[in-house]
Design an enzyme around this catalytic site. Structure first.
Site, PDB file in Angstrom:
ATOM      1  N   ARG A  82     -46.790 -85.881 -76.588  1.00 43.95           N
ATOM      2  CA  ARG A  82     -46.880 -87.144 -77.323  1.00 43.95           C
ATOM      3  C   ARG A  82     -47.342 -88.248 -76.374  1.00 43.95           C
ATOM      4  O   ARG A  82     -47.043 -88.209 -75.169  1.00 43.95           O
ATOM      5  CB  ARG A  82     -45.509 -87.543 -77.890  1.00 43.95           C
ATOM      6  CG  ARG A  82     -45.092 -86.781 -79.116  1.00 43.95           C
ATOM      7  CD  ARG A  82     -45.902 -87.203 -80.358  1.00 43.95           C
ATOM      8  NE  ARG A  82     -45.429 -86.534 -81.549  1.00 43.95           N
ATOM      9  CZ  ARG A  82     -45.972 -85.425 -82.071  1.00 43.95           C
ATOM     10  NH1 ARG A  82     -47.016 -84.858 -81.512  1.00 43.95           N
ATOM     11  NH2 ARG A  82     -45.477 -84.898 -83.173  1.00 43.95           N
ATOM     12  N   HIS A  96     -55.806 -86.353 -81.004  1.00 46.36           N
ATOM     13  CA  HIS A  96     -54.587 -85.717 -81.557  1.00 46.36           C
ATOM     14  C   HIS A  96     -54.951 -84.550 -82.489  1.00 46.36           C
ATOM     15  O   HIS A  96     -54.606 -84.542 -83.671  1.00 46.36           O
ATOM     16  CB  HIS A  96     -53.718 -86.751 -82.293  1.00 46.36           C
ATOM     17  CG  HIS A  96     -52.284 -86.289 -82.472  1.00 46.36           C
ATOM     18  ND1 HIS A  96     -51.199 -87.145 -82.410  1.00 46.36           N
ATOM     19  CD2 HIS A  96     -51.755 -85.049 -82.703  1.00 46.36           C
ATOM     20  CE1 HIS A  96     -50.082 -86.455 -82.604  1.00 46.36           C
ATOM     21  NE2 HIS A  96     -50.405 -85.180 -82.797  1.00 46.36           N
TER      22      HIS A  96
HETATM   23  P1  NDP Z   1     -39.648 -76.754 -79.128  1.00 47.17           P
HETATM   24  O1  NDP Z   1     -38.497 -77.536 -79.642  1.00 47.17           O
HETATM   25  O2  NDP Z   1     -39.780 -75.331 -79.521  1.00 47.17           O
HETATM   26  O3  NDP Z   1     -39.672 -76.812 -77.528  1.00 47.17           O
HETATM   27  C1  NDP Z   1     -39.373 -77.977 -76.833  1.00 47.17           C
HETATM   28  C2  NDP Z   1     -39.216 -77.646 -75.368  1.00 47.17           C
HETATM   29  O4  NDP Z   1     -39.027 -78.871 -74.638  1.00 47.17           O
HETATM   30  C3  NDP Z   1     -37.989 -76.773 -75.083  1.00 47.17           C
HETATM   31  O5  NDP Z   1     -38.276 -75.852 -74.056  1.00 47.17           O
HETATM   32  C4  NDP Z   1     -36.962 -77.790 -74.592  1.00 47.17           C
HETATM   33  O6  NDP Z   1     -35.973 -77.267 -73.716  1.00 47.17           O
HETATM   34  C5  NDP Z   1     -37.855 -78.734 -73.828  1.00 47.17           C
HETATM   35  N1  NDP Z   1     -37.197 -80.030 -73.639  1.00 47.17           N
HETATM   36  C6  NDP Z   1     -36.768 -80.904 -74.570  1.00 47.17           C
HETATM   37  N2  NDP Z   1     -36.179 -81.967 -73.994  1.00 47.17           N
HETATM   38  C7  NDP Z   1     -36.230 -81.742 -72.669  1.00 47.17           C
HETATM   39  C8  NDP Z   1     -35.766 -82.458 -71.535  1.00 47.17           C
HETATM   40  N3  NDP Z   1     -35.130 -83.624 -71.659  1.00 47.17           N
HETATM   41  N4  NDP Z   1     -35.973 -81.927 -70.311  1.00 47.17           N
HETATM   42  C9  NDP Z   1     -36.608 -80.735 -70.173  1.00 47.17           C
HETATM   43  N5  NDP Z   1     -37.080 -80.004 -71.207  1.00 47.17           N
HETATM   44  C10 NDP Z   1     -36.885 -80.502 -72.435  1.00 47.17           C
HETATM   45  O7  NDP Z   1     -40.959 -77.584 -79.549  1.00 47.17           O
HETATM   46  P2  NDP Z   1     -42.444 -77.042 -79.795  1.00 47.17           P
HETATM   47  O8  NDP Z   1     -42.815 -76.189 -78.649  1.00 47.17           O
HETATM   48  O9  NDP Z   1     -42.586 -76.484 -81.153  1.00 47.17           O
HETATM   49  O10 NDP Z   1     -43.279 -78.437 -79.785  1.00 47.17           O
HETATM   50  C11 NDP Z   1     -43.274 -79.248 -78.644  1.00 47.17           C
HETATM   51  C12 NDP Z   1     -43.971 -80.573 -78.916  1.00 47.17           C
HETATM   52  O11 NDP Z   1     -45.383 -80.408 -78.969  1.00 47.17           O
HETATM   53  C13 NDP Z   1     -43.661 -81.263 -80.238  1.00 47.17           C
HETATM   54  O12 NDP Z   1     -42.402 -81.911 -80.207  1.00 47.17           O
HETATM   55  C14 NDP Z   1     -44.808 -82.240 -80.363  1.00 47.17           C
HETATM   56  O13 NDP Z   1     -44.485 -83.468 -79.724  1.00 47.17           O
HETATM   57  C15 NDP Z   1     -45.937 -81.566 -79.598  1.00 47.17           C
HETATM   58  N6  NDP Z   1     -47.008 -81.148 -80.503  1.00 47.17           N
HETATM   59  C16 NDP Z   1     -48.248 -81.735 -80.363  1.00 47.17           C
HETATM   60  C17 NDP Z   1     -49.284 -81.357 -81.169  1.00 47.17           C
HETATM   61  C18 NDP Z   1     -50.641 -81.919 -80.969  1.00 47.17           C
HETATM   62  O14 NDP Z   1     -51.531 -81.675 -81.795  1.00 47.17           O
HETATM   63  N7  NDP Z   1     -50.889 -82.648 -79.894  1.00 47.17           N
HETATM   64  C19 NDP Z   1     -49.106 -80.354 -82.226  1.00 47.17           C
HETATM   65  C20 NDP Z   1     -47.798 -79.776 -82.264  1.00 47.17           C
HETATM   66  C21 NDP Z   1     -46.792 -80.183 -81.441  1.00 47.17           C
HETATM   67  P3  NDP Z   1     -34.916 -76.152 -74.245  1.00 47.17           P
HETATM   68  O15 NDP Z   1     -35.729 -74.900 -74.374  1.00 47.17           O
HETATM   69  O16 NDP Z   1     -33.923 -76.084 -73.146  1.00 47.17           O
HETATM   70  O17 NDP Z   1     -34.390 -76.646 -75.551  1.00 47.17           O
HETATM   71  C1  OXD Z   2     -47.095 -81.969 -84.509  1.00 45.38           C
HETATM   72  C2  OXD Z   2     -48.335 -82.718 -84.359  1.00 45.38           C
HETATM   73  O1  OXD Z   2     -46.052 -82.407 -84.039  1.00 45.38           O
HETATM   74  O2  OXD Z   2     -49.254 -82.522 -85.171  1.00 45.38           O
HETATM   75  O3  OXD Z   2     -47.142 -80.891 -85.146  1.00 45.38           O
HETATM   76  O4  OXD Z   2     -48.472 -83.491 -83.426  1.00 45.38           O
END
Ligand code: NDP
Ligand code: OXD
Length: 309
Positions: free
Chosen positions: A224, A272
């Protein structure tokens, strides 16, 4: 059962068709809708306006059409007792794999340099190291991070992952928490952010992080815009601490036309689009969530209100 759909205008018809075909007996109303807010059971949303969800007094489930839920939880009036399910969809995951592989290759093949030579009609070879010679660090090794890790490992990259809680993943050197961050960053020649945006991760891609990367590192942000301190990235690019950046997300979207990131010679900007939710594949996750609600089963991909993702 009544569902309120709030999504980007160009996707409304596709979502309505998908819901009609896959979720029998569901009445769909679209935002801004006319009707009794008390009759809405489920909201399927992207960037709902502040106060909308709180106004639906009998709401039983919110489904985010995105994997991230910061666009929902940033509303202080969000009714936190209503379960929130986020998008986990093979189409979205495949999109992110393709973006991350493409961005990593752009960086490690030093395509920013080659494109600059092309612009000047200069036939000049850049020295590149193979994937097996690069260490890639993925911040956020959840659904998307793990899928990208597997793809990068398949190409020969040495992959590390950083998460909040400890993890054991085949072929991935894992680190966690603030204690594990320094070591992880020190080794990350390519740093990829796939974190959710939460109060703990806001601004994490800032000066302190860049200073811990090896000199000449690459930064890829598909998490993000709120993760990035854009002035710090520009300064790190100027100092050469960061050689190249591939950015899909920004503090302000669309990225304002006068923003210096647009024409930085070592920054690639995409609007994005790293992974875009397609109703035709995502509908299966939506239908499952509604089915789980109807049958009072535990909800899959439930967001933790404590952790904010
Ligand atoms: P998940 O919830 O599956 O994974 C999130 C990961 O981040 C986990 O490994 C989690 O740790 C880690 N995490 C969260 N908080 C912290 C922290 N404070 N310190 C260290 N690690 C942390 O999410 P997704 O993989 O499905 O998606 C991730 C992000 O990708 C979304 O939230 C979104 O913002 C972004 N995204 C962007 C898109 C785009 O088009 N640019 C499209 C889709 C998503 P733990 O495993 O320990 O819980
Ligand atoms: C998502 C995105 O969070 O599109 O899926 O950014």
């Amino acid at each position: 059962m009544k569902l309120l759909l709030k999504n980007e205008r160009h996707l409304i018809e596709r979502w309505k068709n998908a819901l009609h075909n896959r979720v029998p007996g569901l009445e769909v109303v679209t935002f801004p809708f006319v009707g009794d807010p008390a009759e809405v059971d489920v909201a399927l949303v992207w960037e709902p306006p502040q106060g909308l969800l709180a106004s639906l007094e009998n709401l039983r489930l919110v489904i985010s059409t995105g994997a991230g839920v910061d666009h929902i939880l940033r509303d202080p009036s969000y009714p936190r007792d209503v379960p929130l399910v986020r998008m986990v969809d093979p189409g979205l995951t495949q999109g992110m794999i393709e973006y991350v592989v493409m961005a990593t290759l752009l960086c490690t093949r030093r395509m920013h340099r080659t494109f600059a030579h092309q612009a000047n009609r200069v036939w000049q070879e850049e020295e590149v190291r193979l994937a097996t010679d690069h260490k890639v660090g993925i911040m956020g090794i959840g659904v998307l991070g793990q899928a990208c890790a597997s793809a990068l490992i398949g190409m020969g990259y040495n992959v590390m992952g950083w998460s909040r809680s400890p993890k054991r993943l085949d072929g991935v050197e894992t680190y966690h928490g603030i204690d594990g961050l320094e070591k992880f960053l020190n080794r990350s020649e390519v740093l990829i952010c796939l974190l959710p945006l939460t109060p703990d991760t806001e601004g994490i891609l800032g000066r302190g992080t860049f200073n811990r990367l090896p000199q000449g590192a690459a930064v890829i942000n598909a998490g993000r815009g709120g993760h990035m301190v854009e002035e710090d990235l520009l300064a790190a690019l100027d100092r050469g601490r960061v050689e190249v950046a591939v950015l899909d997300v920004f503090r302000e979207e669309p990225l304002p036309t006068e923003h210096p990131l647009w024409d930085h010679p070592r920054v690639f900007v995409t609007p994005h689009v790293a992974a875009v939710t397609a109703p035709e594949t995502a509908i299966f996750a939506v239908a499952d969530a509604i089915d789980e609600l109807r049958r009072r089963l535990p909800l899959s991909n439930l967001v933790s209100m404590d952790h904010g993702y």
